[in-house]
Motif scaffolding. Sequence first.
Motif, PDB file in Angstrom:
ATOM      1  N   ALA A  88       0.786  -1.227   0.000  1.00 58.42           N
ATOM      2  CA  ALA A  88       0.000   0.000   0.000  1.00 58.42           C
ATOM      3  C   ALA A  88       0.823   1.284   0.000  1.00 58.42           C
ATOM      4  CB  ALA A  88      -0.967  -0.006   1.173  1.00 58.42           C
ATOM      5  N   PRO A  89       1.897   1.421   0.837  1.00 61.93           N
ATOM      6  CA  PRO A  89       2.584   2.718   0.874  1.00 61.93           C
ATOM      7  C   PRO A  89       3.102   3.150  -0.497  1.00 61.93           C
ATOM      8  CG  PRO A  89       3.309   1.331   2.676  1.00 61.93           C
ATOM      9  CD  PRO A  89       2.474   0.492   1.792  1.00 61.93           C
ATOM     10  N   THR A  90       3.797   2.282  -1.172  1.00 61.37           N
ATOM     11  CA  THR A  90       4.362   2.681  -2.467  1.00 61.37           C
ATOM     12  C   THR A  90       3.268   2.783  -3.516  1.00 61.37           C
ATOM     13  OG1 THR A  90       4.857   0.367  -2.839  1.00 61.37           O
ATOM     14  CG2 THR A  90       6.670   1.759  -2.072  1.00 61.37           C
ATOM     15  N   ALA A  91       2.292   1.838  -3.462  1.00 62.33           N
ATOM     16  CA  ALA A  91       1.217   1.881  -4.457  1.00 62.33           C
ATOM     17  C   ALA A  91       0.426   3.163  -4.328  1.00 62.33           C
ATOM     18  CB  ALA A  91       0.303   0.663  -4.285  1.00 62.33           C
ATOM     19  N   ALA A  92       0.153   3.534  -3.058  1.00 66.51           N
ATOM     20  CA  ALA A  92      -0.610   4.753  -2.840  1.00 66.51           C
ATOM     21  C   ALA A  92       0.191   5.978  -3.285  1.00 66.51           C
ATOM     22  CB  ALA A  92      -0.972   4.869  -1.360  1.00 66.51           C
ATOM     23  N   LEU A  93       1.486   5.958  -3.026  1.00 66.88           N
ATOM     24  CA  LEU A  93       2.328   7.094  -3.431  1.00 66.88           C
ATOM     25  C   LEU A  93       2.421   7.190  -4.949  1.00 66.88           C
ATOM     26  CD1 LEU A  93       5.319   7.100  -0.909  1.00 66.88           C
ATOM     27  CD2 LEU A  93       3.601   8.874  -1.247  1.00 66.88           C
ATOM     28  N   ASP A  94       2.480   6.013  -5.607  1.00 61.17           N
ATOM     29  CA  ASP A  94       2.553   6.017  -7.067  1.00 61.17           C
ATOM     30  C   ASP A  94       1.316   6.666  -7.689  1.00 61.17           C
ATOM     31  OD1 ASP A  94       4.965   4.860  -7.003  1.00 61.17           O
ATOM     32  OD2 ASP A  94       4.260   2.813  -7.439  1.00 61.17           O
ATOM     33  N   VAL A  96      -0.353   9.099  -6.528  1.00 61.45           N
ATOM     34  CA  VAL A  96      -0.440  10.557  -6.317  1.00 61.45           C
ATOM     35  C   VAL A  96       0.417  11.264  -7.367  1.00 61.45           C
ATOM     36  CG1 VAL A  96      -0.015  12.444  -4.678  1.00 61.45           C
ATOM     37  CG2 VAL A  96      -0.754  10.190  -3.851  1.00 61.45           C
ATOM     38  N   PRO A  97      -0.158  12.232  -8.079  1.00 63.76           N
ATOM     39  CA  PRO A  97       0.640  12.951  -9.079  1.00 63.76           C
ATOM     40  C   PRO A  97       1.856  13.617  -8.435  1.00 63.76           C
ATOM     41  CG  PRO A  97      -1.688  13.489  -9.264  1.00 63.76           C
ATOM     42  CD  PRO A  97      -1.529  12.688  -8.039  1.00 63.76           C
ATOM     43  N   ARG A  98       2.925  13.654  -9.192  1.00 68.47           N
ATOM     44  CA  ARG A  98       4.179  14.186  -8.660  1.00 68.47           C
ATOM     45  C   ARG A  98       4.031  15.657  -8.226  1.00 68.47           C
ATOM     46  NH1 ARG A  98      10.103  13.042 -10.884  1.00 68.47           N
ATOM     47  NH2 ARG A  98       9.223  10.992 -10.678  1.00 68.47           N
TER      48      ARG A  98
END
Lengths: 154, 182
Positions: A88-94, A96-98
């Motif tokens: 979840a942490p990386t997937a959720a961050l991915d 989110v637009p930069r």
Amino acid sequence: MKTAFKLDAHPRRPRPLLSEPPAGYFDKLPTQIMARLPQAEASATPGWRWLSFLTPALRTGIASVAVLGGFAASFYMSGSAPLVPRSAPTAALDAVPRTELVGYLLTSGARVENSDLAVLTAAHPGIAKGFLHVSEDEVNDALDAQPSEDATYL
Amino acid sequence: MEDHEILTKFQDPASRNLAFNQLVRKYQSKVYWHVRKMVVDHDDADDLTQDVFVKVWKHLENFRQDSQLFTWIYRIATNECLNFLSSKRRKFLLPLNDVGAELAAKIEADPAIAGDAIELKLQQAILRLPDKQRLVFNLRYYDEMPYEQMAEVTGTSVGALKASYHHAVKKVEEYVTRHTEE
């Protein structure tokens, strides 16, 4: 002198002199009573009728076991099934637009230290691949330039 | 329909509603007036009569026929009345006499009794009796129920019922004598 009242001497009536109920009252009463009977409820749940044959103590015991079992089951289910998937942490961050991420970091007052990056990459080795577009030599040069206390995390 | 026929049909789910409807039609008037004599007000009597028959429905399956069906129904009705009067007293924190006075006021307002001074005094005297004694008085004086049957309805011994009725009659006679003009 007053004459003593004797009940036996008074004409006996079948009931006190009270006003009669409204006209047609006894014609409607059976329908009203039948409408209040809990038969629909009883027939809708025939599977629970056996409960009525148990003693109150036994019914209380069964109810207690059911409640405790419910708690245990919910506790077990919540423990075995993680609320959030591991990725979840990386997937959720991915997701989110930069620009939003940069905006958040700039405006929220959050400070990302080198140590934060070091801990994050240690826990998730591939996390930087998506956004850190540098060669391995460039990374090594940057690391060599860090103060020694920060480099201990690596 | 005879009681035993009603009970037999009630045991069969297919004819249960029909049997109970017959039971209500057979006993509704007696139950209503038994309740009405205790609570006086028609609306209260109506609510309680319905409650009585709902309870009869719930427990009729377990009725063991140790007593007559009507005696059993009377017992349920009696308990409902006594519970109603006692909860009314608790709810409004009323002493015993105030509920009697309230019921007596309802009697006075009833047009059926207007103009009959002795009958009015008699009713006022009866309503000032304690609930259980009034119940005994009603069963004996108005319904002319045998003491043995009264014992089944009230769960009290025959001897105690005779004494209670005797005292009730004395109280009623004294009250009417005291409150009646020459």
